[in-house]
Design a protein around this motif. Structure first.
Motif, PDB file in Angstrom:
ATOM      1  N   ARG A 184       0.818  -1.214   0.000  1.00 31.24           N
ATOM      2  CA  ARG A 184       0.000   0.000   0.000  1.00 31.24           C
ATOM      3  C   ARG A 184       0.850   1.261   0.000  1.00 31.24           C
ATOM      4  NH1 ARG A 184      -3.926  -2.783   4.060  1.00 31.24           N
ATOM      5  NH2 ARG A 184      -2.125  -2.464   5.396  1.00 31.24           N
ATOM      6  N   ARG A 185       2.143   1.083   0.260  1.00 31.22           N
ATOM      7  CA  ARG A 185       3.048   2.231   0.303  1.00 31.22           C
ATOM      8  C   ARG A 185       4.426   1.778  -0.149  1.00 31.22           C
ATOM      9  NH1 ARG A 185       4.315   6.324   5.252  1.00 31.22           N
ATOM     10  NH2 ARG A 185       6.126   7.238   4.260  1.00 31.22           N
ATOM     11  N   ASN A 186       5.155   2.687  -0.754  1.00 27.09           N
ATOM     12  CA  ASN A 186       6.547   2.433  -1.121  1.00 27.09           C
ATOM     13  C   ASN A 186       7.454   3.182  -0.154  1.00 27.09           C
ATOM     14  OD1 ASN A 186       6.356   0.775  -3.502  1.00 27.09           O
ATOM     15  ND2 ASN A 186       5.421   2.554  -4.467  1.00 27.09           N
ATOM     16  N   ALA A 187       8.628   2.643   0.046  1.00 23.50           N
ATOM     17  CA  ALA A 187       9.593   3.291   0.925  1.00 23.50           C
ATOM     18  C   ALA A 187      10.316   4.403   0.176  1.00 23.50           C
ATOM     19  CB  ALA A 187      10.599   2.263   1.428  1.00 23.50           C
ATOM     20  N   SER A 188      10.632   5.463   0.894  1.00 20.81           N
ATOM     21  CA  SER A 188      11.445   6.538   0.323  1.00 20.81           C
ATOM     22  C   SER A 188      12.870   6.009   0.150  1.00 20.81           C
ATOM     23  CB  SER A 188      11.445   7.742   1.261  1.00 20.81           C
ATOM     24  OG  SER A 188      12.093   7.397   2.475  1.00 20.81           O
TER      25      SER A 188
END
Length: 93
Positions: free
Chosen positions: A60-64
């Motif tokens: 649901r999210r990607n890492a910076s």
């Protein structure tokens, strides 16, 4: 033109597609729970909310980029190992 998410939020072009399944596998292999990873990230990177890691693992999210480097460091893998190839839609393993 900047792409947007379904909610209309601009996507950050610097965010790379993280292979969340592999992040979860690495965590399981070490016998760590979410709190263990969050604690290690707090020591080596900065405090990260457990939901952030859950969202990365579930896609649901990607890492910076800085968080990717921190994850790679605590798991002892390369950043490339944590990314999904945009062409094949698969991780490098």
């Amino acid at each position: 033109m900047t792409q947007v998410t379904p909610r209309g939020i601009p996507q950050d072009p610097l965010r790379l597609t993280t292979d969340g399944d592999y992040v979860r596998q690495l965590r399981y292999r070490r016998g760590w729970n979410i709190s263990d990873v969050v604690e290690r990230l707090g020591l080596h990177y900065r405090p990260v909310h457990p939901d952030t890691l859950r969202n990365i693992e579930t896609g649901r999210r990607n890492a910076s980029p800085p968080l990717l480097h921190a994850l790679a460091g605590i798991f002892g893998v390369s950043v490339d190992d944590l990314l999904i190839n945009p062409v094949t839609k698969k991780g490098p393993r």
